[in-house]
Design an enzyme around this catalytic site. Sequence first.
Site, PDB file in Angstrom:
ATOM      1  CE  LYS A 181      -0.029   3.104   4.874  1.00 61.56           C
ATOM      2  NZ  LYS A 181      -0.010   3.400   6.326  1.00 61.56           N
ATOM      3  N   GLY A 235       2.693   2.513  10.697  1.00 60.90           N
ATOM      4  CA  GLY A 235       3.583   3.582  10.768  1.00 60.90           C
ATOM      5  C   GLY A 235       4.381   3.881  11.840  1.00 60.90           C
ATOM      6  CG  HIS A 281      -5.923   1.861   5.202  1.00 59.35           C
ATOM      7  ND1 HIS A 281      -5.289   2.681   5.854  1.00 59.35           N
ATOM      8  CD2 HIS A 281      -4.761   0.808   5.090  1.00 59.35           C
ATOM      9  CE1 HIS A 281      -4.094   2.586   6.439  1.00 59.35           C
ATOM     10  NE2 HIS A 281      -3.740   1.290   5.885  1.00 59.35           N
ATOM     11  CB  SER A 332       5.365  -1.863  11.905  1.00 56.11           C
ATOM     12  OG  SER A 332       4.980  -0.386  12.359  1.00 56.11           O
ATOM     13  CD  GLU A 357      -3.300  -2.447   7.208  1.00 57.09           C
ATOM     14  OE1 GLU A 357      -2.243  -2.713   6.809  1.00 57.09           O
ATOM     15  OE2 GLU A 357      -3.994  -1.377   7.229  1.00 57.09           O
ATOM     16  CD  GLU A 359      -2.935   5.535   6.846  1.00 57.88           C
ATOM     17  OE1 GLU A 359      -2.830   5.572   5.461  1.00 57.88           O
ATOM     18  OE2 GLU A 359      -2.094   5.079   7.390  1.00 57.88           O
ATOM     19  CG  ASN A 392      -1.804   1.155   1.440  1.00 52.13           C
ATOM     20  OD1 ASN A 392      -1.448   2.153   0.695  1.00 52.13           O
ATOM     21  ND2 ASN A 392      -2.452   1.169   2.401  1.00 52.13           N
TER      22      ASN A 392
HETATM   23  P1  13P Z   1       3.388   0.543   7.615  1.00 56.36           P
HETATM   24  O1  13P Z   1       3.902  -0.600   7.028  1.00 56.36           O
HETATM   25  O2  13P Z   1       3.773   1.688   7.206  1.00 56.36           O
HETATM   26  O3  13P Z   1       3.041   0.381   9.393  1.00 56.36           O
HETATM   27  O4  13P Z   1       1.524   0.652   7.090  1.00 56.36           O
HETATM   28  C1  13P Z   1       0.568  -0.442   7.175  1.00 56.36           C
HETATM   29  C2  13P Z   1      -0.402  -0.124   6.578  1.00 56.36           C
HETATM   30  O5  13P Z   1      -1.337   0.915   6.675  1.00 56.36           O
HETATM   31  C3  13P Z   1      -0.549  -0.822   5.034  1.00 56.36           C
HETATM   32  O6  13P Z   1      -1.981  -0.718   4.761  1.00 56.36           O
END
Ligand code: 13P
Length: 254
Positions: free
Chosen positions: A12, A172, A94, A212, A166, A96, A10
């Site tokens: 982002k 992150g 997601h 992560s 997640e 976010e 992803n």
């Molecule tokens: P990270 O791997 O940067 O922690 O992000 C995970 C994520 O949100 C994947 O959709």
Amino acid sequence: MKRRPLIAGNWKMNGSSAFAVSLAKELAAEPAGAAEVLICPPFPYLPAVVAAVQGSHVRVGGQNAWHEPPGAFTGEVSMDMLVDVGCKAVILGHSERRHILNENDALINSKVRAARAAGLQAILCVGELLEERDAGTTNAVLDTQMTGGLAGVDAALLDGIVIAYEPVWAIGTGRTASPAQAQEAHAHLRNWLRTRYNPAAADGMRILYGGSVKADNALELLQQPDVDGALVGGASLKAASFLPIIRAGNQAAK
Ligand code: 13P
């Protein structure tokens, strides 16, 4: 039952056209392995990335889409548009989008159903906040998100759905769920599927872990019995960090 691992990146809101094409080409140059590989770049780069991976094992997906057919929805992108440019999958719900864009379970459910109707694989993300984990409500939060996200989705449509667990506190932050914590949540989700649907649906469902995931923790996570792949953010932005995770997926498949 052995499920084929899925390693999904992803991206982002990161990259540029040059970056996207170059990363996609590097990933496509790697020989296909046992794990399935999916990359989800930002909308503007989808056509270029689809072209860059053409003929390879790498599939391309969107990070979100709108559930209505094309029409007056300024700023949105329809499921059919993703299909039209060569996407095979879409990430939905997601954290976010839930927490920054205020998407709720009802909207996410509409998107899941629209994605399946368009023939896209839907990656439904679920996960608890840190305060929910600390309050001991993780399982209840996951149940609510699963019940809401999969409302009206019958067992026949599950084939094209993947769940991504997640935990929000692990996204992150560099704070990965331990393999035991991931396994516990994944087993809970599979059990939920067993109760809501049937044992075959639960056994066949791929449940990805996200939060992560890095080259050095991927294999141990992927070797958990109910972890069937990874949804990778930061570490999917460089071939040097994403390819080792794909290889861990290949290894875990054996
Ligand atoms: P990270 O791997 O940067 O922690 O992000 C995970 C994520 O949100 C994947 O959709």
